[in-house]
Design an enzyme around this catalytic site. Structure first.
Site, PDB file in Angstrom:
ATOM      1  N   CYS A  88       0.709  -1.282   0.037  1.00  0.00           N
ATOM      2  CA  CYS A  88       0.191   0.055   0.034  1.00  0.00           C
ATOM      3  C   CYS A  88       0.753   1.245   0.049  1.00  0.00           C
ATOM      4  CB  CYS A  88      -0.841  -0.186   1.064  1.00  0.00           C
ATOM      5  SG  CYS A  88      -0.072  -0.119   2.723  1.00  0.00           S
ATOM      6  N   HIS A 142      -2.116   0.797   7.242  1.00  0.00           N
ATOM      7  CA  HIS A 142      -2.463   0.832   5.726  1.00  0.00           C
ATOM      8  C   HIS A 142      -2.938   1.941   5.388  1.00  0.00           C
ATOM      9  CE1 HIS A 142      -4.228  -1.408   2.501  1.00  0.00           C
ATOM     10  NE2 HIS A 142      -5.503  -0.903   2.821  1.00  0.00           N
ATOM     11  N   HIS A 154      -6.570   1.098  -3.000  1.00  0.00           N
ATOM     12  CA  HIS A 154      -5.313   0.549  -1.971  1.00  0.00           C
ATOM     13  C   HIS A 154      -4.864  -0.989  -2.582  1.00  0.00           C
ATOM     14  CE1 HIS A 154      -8.038  -2.171   0.155  1.00  0.00           C
ATOM     15  NE2 HIS A 154      -9.005  -1.496  -0.417  1.00  0.00           N
TER      16      HIS A 154
END
Length: 185
Positions: A88, A142, A154
């Site tokens: 990510c 994240h 993502h």
């Protein structure tokens, strides 16, 4: 080996060889078609009212648009190459480096610290969204790129680069903050 076992063993090897050959010959074109098909479909799903409202943010729009082209890229920790493998934060680094000429920190927690916090109503395409998906429910682990007021791109550890929605219960539960990279409008 017994004669029957030898025959079964050879059949299994032959089946594996056929499967592997077929997979290799079609893998690259299939992946490309999947990405292109997803991108075309996704374009219809984006909230254009949010995108038009912030047309003055051309760099953010370019970042959001380019992030859509990463869809289908497999997940691999520590990597950041479109179509090959990424995590990510690696995807976010490349997007901002290549489009905005901004160098971001390597991991999502440092990227969150680097960004200015935003209210939901102020989100623009290209802004970032941060989540705590690890064991520590307060630590960012994240990051995704906002496409409109609800959708973000993502790199999912299980699915690769995908488009998701903030309305999903998992993302509502793990949400930490929206962020804007300093220097972006």
């Amino acid at each position: 080996m017994r004669p029957i076992a030898k025959i079964l063993y050879r059949l299994i090897l032959l089946s594996l060889a056929i499967c592997m050959t077929g997979g290799i010959s079609s893998c690259k074109s299939h992946k490309k078609n999947k990405i292109e098909a997803n991108s075309a479909y996704i374009g219809e799903q984006i909230d254009m009212s949010v995108r038009k409202k912030h047309d003055e943010n051309k760099i953010g729009k370019k970042i959001a648009d380019e992030s859509l082209k990463w869809i289908g890229t497999p997940y691999k920790y520590g990597h950041s190459e479109k179509g090959v493998a990424t995590d990510c934060s690696g995807m976010v680094i490349i997007l901002y480096r290549d489009i905005a000429d901004i160098k971001l920190p390597r991991n999502s927690a440092e990227q969150a610290d680097f960004c200015d916090k935003l209210k939901e109503k102020d989100i623009q395409p290209g802004d970032l969204v941060f989540f705590a998906t690890g064991k520590d429910k307060k630590k960012v682990s994240h990051v995704g790129v906002m496409i409109d007021g609800c959708k973000f791109v993502h790199a999912s550890a299980s699915k690769g680069v995908i488009l998701s929605e903030m309305t999903t219960p998992y993302y509502q539960r793990t949400f930490i903050k929206y962020g804007r990279v300093p220097g972006m409008k």
